[in-house]
Design a protein around this motif. Sequence first.
Motif, PDB file in Angstrom:
ATOM      1  N   VAL A  31       0.813  -1.214   0.000  1.00  0.00           N
ATOM      2  CA  VAL A  31       0.000   0.000   0.000  1.00  0.00           C
ATOM      3  C   VAL A  31       0.850   1.270   0.000  1.00  0.00           C
ATOM      4  N   SER A  78      -3.537   0.052   9.416  1.00  0.00           N
ATOM      5  CA  SER A  78      -3.911   1.378   8.947  1.00  0.00           C
ATOM      6  C   SER A  78      -2.726   1.966   8.191  1.00  0.00           C
ATOM      7  N   THR A 116      -5.659   9.120  -1.515  1.00  0.00           N
ATOM      8  CA  THR A 116      -6.005   7.995  -0.641  1.00  0.00           C
ATOM      9  C   THR A 116      -7.186   7.223  -1.212  1.00  0.00           C
ATOM     10  N   GLU A 117      -8.182   7.942  -1.660  1.00  0.00           N
ATOM     11  CA  GLU A 117      -9.364   7.295  -2.241  1.00  0.00           C
ATOM     12  C   GLU A 117      -8.989   6.499  -3.493  1.00  0.00           C
ATOM     13  N   THR A 119      -6.081   5.179  -4.151  1.00  0.00           N
ATOM     14  CA  THR A 119      -5.328   4.006  -3.692  1.00  0.00           C
ATOM     15  C   THR A 119      -6.277   2.935  -3.176  1.00  0.00           C
ATOM     16  N   ARG A 120      -7.223   3.332  -2.337  1.00  0.00           N
ATOM     17  CA  ARG A 120      -8.200   2.393  -1.779  1.00  0.00           C
ATOM     18  C   ARG A 120      -8.987   1.711  -2.883  1.00  0.00           C
ATOM     19  N   ASP A 121      -9.431   2.483  -3.868  1.00  0.00           N
ATOM     20  CA  ASP A 121     -10.201   1.912  -4.967  1.00  0.00           C
ATOM     21  C   ASP A 121      -9.372   0.921  -5.778  1.00  0.00           C
ATOM     22  N   ARG A 124      -8.845  -2.358  -3.611  1.00  0.00           N
ATOM     23  CA  ARG A 124     -10.050  -2.974  -3.047  1.00  0.00           C
ATOM     24  C   ARG A 124     -10.413  -4.288  -3.725  1.00  0.00           C
TER      25      ARG A 124
END
Length: 146
Positions: A31, A78, A116-117, A119-121, A124
């Motif tokens: 990540v 986290s 961040t969004e 990266t998360r997407d 996921r």
Amino acid sequence: MNFKNVNDLAKYINQQVLSKTLKEDVGEKLVRPKMKENIQSEVYDVYEPVIYERLGENGGLIDDANIHVDMVNSNTVSIESKRMDDNRDVSVIVETGVGYNEEWPFPYTHKARPFTEVTRDEIRNDGSVEHAIYNGLKRQGLNVKK
């Protein structure tokens, strides 16, 4: 540390192995680099600053020291960008577009650049987290099957 039975010992070992895998293989090896790529593309590549100099790898958003990888509990990691400027969280400002210094107007003032969004997407549903866990557990000597 004392254990009442072998099952408690096994549970503890599994938690430790999983925690290490989540922190190192998922957080630090997967990540963090992915977030750095997205900071580069979503934040740094969109414009060249003219009224300030970016810190980049030397204290900026993309510096490993500003991307914190912490265990919340034995099975939750986290990964958070925390680039501070005095008491202002630059990461949150860039991510949300809220809190810019109004004395320094520039093309991206008040515009979110949600690295961040993004990266998360990306992670996921692409299987990369599962792959990192699998590799981390194997690296620690566990015989796991996909």
